[in-house]
Motif scaffolding. Structure first.
Motif, mmCIF file in Angstrom:
data_model
loop_
_atom_site.group_PDB
_atom_site.id
_atom_site.type_symbol
_atom_site.label_atom_id
_atom_site.label_comp_id
_atom_site.label_asym_id
_atom_site.label_seq_id
_atom_site.Cartn_x
_atom_site.Cartn_y
_atom_site.Cartn_z
ATOM 1 N N LYS A 82 2.853 -3.585 0.397
ATOM 2 C CA LYS A 82 2.123 -2.302 0.960
ATOM 3 C C LYS A 82 1.213 -2.964 2.121
ATOM 4 O O LYS A 82 0.874 -2.265 3.137
ATOM 5 C CB LYS A 82 1.035 -1.994 -0.450
ATOM 6 N N THR A 86 1.031 -1.307 5.693
ATOM 7 C CA THR A 86 -0.059 -0.366 6.342
ATOM 8 C C THR A 86 -0.963 -1.155 7.348
ATOM 9 O O THR A 86 -1.286 -0.701 8.339
ATOM 10 C CB THR A 86 -1.202 -0.218 5.260
ATOM 11 N N GLU A 94 0.334 6.878 2.323
ATOM 12 C CA GLU A 94 1.091 7.603 1.383
ATOM 13 C C GLU A 94 2.638 7.062 1.384
ATOM 14 O O GLU A 94 3.157 7.022 0.492
ATOM 15 C CB GLU A 94 0.988 9.020 1.585
ATOM 16 N N GLU A 97 2.815 3.656 0.110
ATOM 17 C CA GLU A 97 2.978 3.569 -1.333
ATOM 18 C C GLU A 97 4.275 3.647 -1.831
ATOM 19 O O GLU A 97 4.877 3.090 -2.827
ATOM 20 C CB GLU A 97 1.752 4.450 -1.838
ATOM 21 N N SER A 100 6.788 0.931 -0.780
ATOM 22 C CA SER A 100 6.375 -0.515 -1.590
ATOM 23 C C SER A 100 6.960 -0.320 -2.781
ATOM 24 O O SER A 100 7.458 -1.511 -3.385
ATOM 25 C CB SER A 100 4.815 -0.596 -1.404
ATOM 26 N N CYS A 101 6.938 0.496 -3.563
ATOM 27 C CA CYS A 101 7.432 0.881 -4.957
ATOM 28 C C CYS A 101 9.035 0.602 -5.021
ATOM 29 O O CYS A 101 9.458 -0.013 -5.957
ATOM 30 C CB CYS A 101 7.165 2.227 -5.508
#
Length: 145
Positions: A82, A86, A94, A97, A100-101
């Motif tokens: 993340k 970013t 957003e 996020e 990254s997951c």
């Protein structure tokens, strides 16, 4: 230890987040992940057989040392990816996020450590020793904030 599926990795992270020292309840894990209690029970049995969790006399779920290490590695992977998305690539937070997951479950330790070294090189942090802590269970977790 056997390789963890993405689903099992999510369960380990949920237990880690919910266990405040006294254990996590099956119902809380189910709510956290949006699964049924029955599904959580089946998953916990599998993780228990793999040595990642244990159940106490009150049927609360606790991570073993291996489970805690897995949770910390997953959290570190997420944080590193993340941060890279970013701060280096300037991806919208957003989107970063969500991405990254997904990435945390498939990225190799070699690639992740290369990203971490790159971030360290480009930043003022200078925390990278050159030996990735994700490869050694004895080293403390150092998630990027």
């Amino acid at each position: 230890m056997k390789k963890l599926t993405t689903s099992r990795q999510h369960y380990i992270k949920a237990v880690y987040e919910l266990d405040k020292g006294s254990g996590a309840r099956i119902s809380d894990i189910a709510i956290n992940l949006g699964h049924t209690k029955a599904s959580v029970c089946v998953a916990m049995k599998g993780l228990e057989d793999m040595g990642y969790i244990r159940r106490d006399e009150n049927r609360l779920v606790h991570l073993t040392d291996d489970g805690k290490w897995q949770a910390l590695v997953l959290l570190d992977k997420f944080a590193i990816v993340k941060y890279f998305l970013t701060e280096v690539l300037k991806v919208d937070p957003e989107t970063a996020e969500v991405d990254s997951c997904s990435i945390e479950h498939v990225i190799s330790n070699e690639t992740l450590c290369s990203i971490c070294r790159f971030i360290d090189y480009k930043s003022e942090r200078k925390a990278c020793s050159g030996k990735c802590h994700l490869l050694d269970k004895k080293t403390e977790s150092i998630a990027i904030n």
